[in-house]
Design a protein around this motif. Structure first.
Motif, PDB file in Angstrom:
ATOM      1  N   LEU A   1     142.457  24.724 -40.826  1.00 43.94           N
ATOM      2  CA  LEU A   1     141.034  25.366 -41.053  1.00 43.94           C
ATOM      3  C   LEU A   1     140.790  25.034 -42.608  1.00 43.94           C
ATOM      4  CD1 LEU A   1     138.641  26.982 -40.348  1.00 43.94           C
ATOM      5  CD2 LEU A   1     140.066  29.119 -41.298  1.00 43.94           C
ATOM      6  N   LEU A   2     141.565  24.755 -43.600  1.00 41.22           N
ATOM      7  CA  LEU A   2     141.287  24.128 -44.740  1.00 41.22           C
ATOM      8  C   LEU A   2     140.896  22.692 -44.585  1.00 41.22           C
ATOM      9  CD1 LEU A   2     141.104  24.674 -47.612  1.00 41.22           C
ATOM     10  CD2 LEU A   2     143.380  24.163 -47.832  1.00 41.22           C
TER      11      LEU A   2
ATOM     12  N   LEU B   1     136.877  18.632 -44.966  1.00 37.82           N
ATOM     13  CA  LEU B   1     136.077  17.339 -44.404  1.00 37.82           C
ATOM     14  C   LEU B   1     134.647  17.637 -43.967  1.00 37.82           C
ATOM     15  CD1 LEU B   1     138.754  16.342 -41.651  1.00 37.82           C
ATOM     16  CD2 LEU B   1     137.857  14.949 -43.785  1.00 37.82           C
ATOM     17  N   GLY B   2     134.233  18.928 -43.764  1.00 41.13           N
ATOM     18  CA  GLY B   2     132.955  19.270 -43.468  1.00 41.13           C
ATOM     19  C   GLY B   2     132.198  19.238 -44.690  1.00 41.13           C
TER      20      GLY B   2
ATOM     21  N   ARG C   1     128.422  13.018 -49.927  1.00 38.55           N
ATOM     22  CA  ARG C   1     128.381  11.757 -49.844  1.00 38.55           C
ATOM     23  C   ARG C   1     126.876  11.347 -49.249  1.00 38.55           C
ATOM     24  NH1 ARG C   1     132.425   8.982 -46.353  1.00 38.55           N
ATOM     25  NH2 ARG C   1     132.354  10.833 -44.980  1.00 38.55           N
ATOM     26  N   SER C   2     125.931  12.444 -49.144  1.00 35.16           N
ATOM     27  CA  SER C   2     124.690  11.904 -48.606  1.00 35.16           C
ATOM     28  C   SER C   2     123.697  11.562 -49.654  1.00 35.16           C
ATOM     29  CB  SER C   2     124.097  13.567 -48.121  1.00 35.16           C
ATOM     30  OG  SER C   2     122.613  13.151 -47.812  1.00 35.16           O
ATOM     31  N   ASP C   3     122.780  10.617 -49.192  1.00 39.09           N
ATOM     32  CA  ASP C   3     121.713  10.319 -49.983  1.00 39.09           C
ATOM     33  C   ASP C   3     120.611  11.137 -50.267  1.00 39.09           C
ATOM     34  OD1 ASP C   3     123.443   8.365 -50.956  1.00 39.09           O
ATOM     35  OD2 ASP C   3     122.857   6.691 -49.677  1.00 39.09           O
ATOM     36  N   ALA C   4     120.525  12.191 -49.587  1.00 39.65           N
ATOM     37  CA  ALA C   4     119.306  12.808 -49.340  1.00 39.65           C
ATOM     38  C   ALA C   4     119.036  13.562 -50.696  1.00 39.65           C
ATOM     39  CB  ALA C   4     119.673  13.990 -48.307  1.00 39.65           C
ATOM     40  N   PRO C   5     117.726  13.756 -51.043  1.00 38.85           N
ATOM     41  CA  PRO C   5     117.340  14.312 -52.317  1.00 38.85           C
ATOM     42  C   PRO C   5     117.829  15.622 -52.563  1.00 38.85           C
ATOM     43  CG  PRO C   5     115.431  13.417 -51.188  1.00 38.85           C
ATOM     44  CD  PRO C   5     116.658  13.427 -50.186  1.00 38.85           C
ATOM     45  N   TRP C   6     117.854  16.560 -51.642  1.00 40.38           N
ATOM     46  CA  TRP C   6     118.421  17.880 -51.684  1.00 40.38           C
ATOM     47  C   TRP C   6     120.110  17.839 -51.961  1.00 40.38           C
ATOM     48  CZ3 TRP C   6     122.579  19.247 -48.677  1.00 40.38           C
ATOM     49  CH2 TRP C   6     122.625  18.264 -47.397  1.00 40.38           C
TER      50      TRP C   6
END
Length: 82
Positions: free
Chosen positions: A60-61, A66-67, A73-78
């Motif tokens: 679970l950890l 990973l989640g 790693r997202s490039d989204a502004p938020w």
């Protein structure tokens, strides 16, 4: 947070007590998740081996870690720190 704080928080935040009732669902879900985890852990110890709950917690950890890495790693502004 301890379960007793969740339960008293739900009672004090309820509309019947004059609260907004906005956090009641989240607190109830948190208390239910703790109860379910205790139930699964007790079942695993009783009918499996004592190491089985530790293995389940590790899986679970790892899944939660990973989640959490994917949105980090997202490039989204938020997702950018302020």
């Amino acid at each position: 947070m301890e379960p007793r704080h969740l339960i008293t928080g739900m009672a004090s935040d309820s509309r019947a007590a004059g609260g907004t009732g906005g956090r009641t669902g989240r607190r109830a879900l948190s208390a239910l998740a703790m109860f379910a985890g205790a139930l699964v852990g007790a079942f695993a110890v009783r009918h499996g081996s004592p190491a089985l709950p530790l293995l389940l917690a590790g899986v679970l950890l790892a899944g939660c870690a990973l989640g959490a890495c994917v949105p980090a790693r997202s490039d989204a502004p938020w997702s950018k720190p302020h």
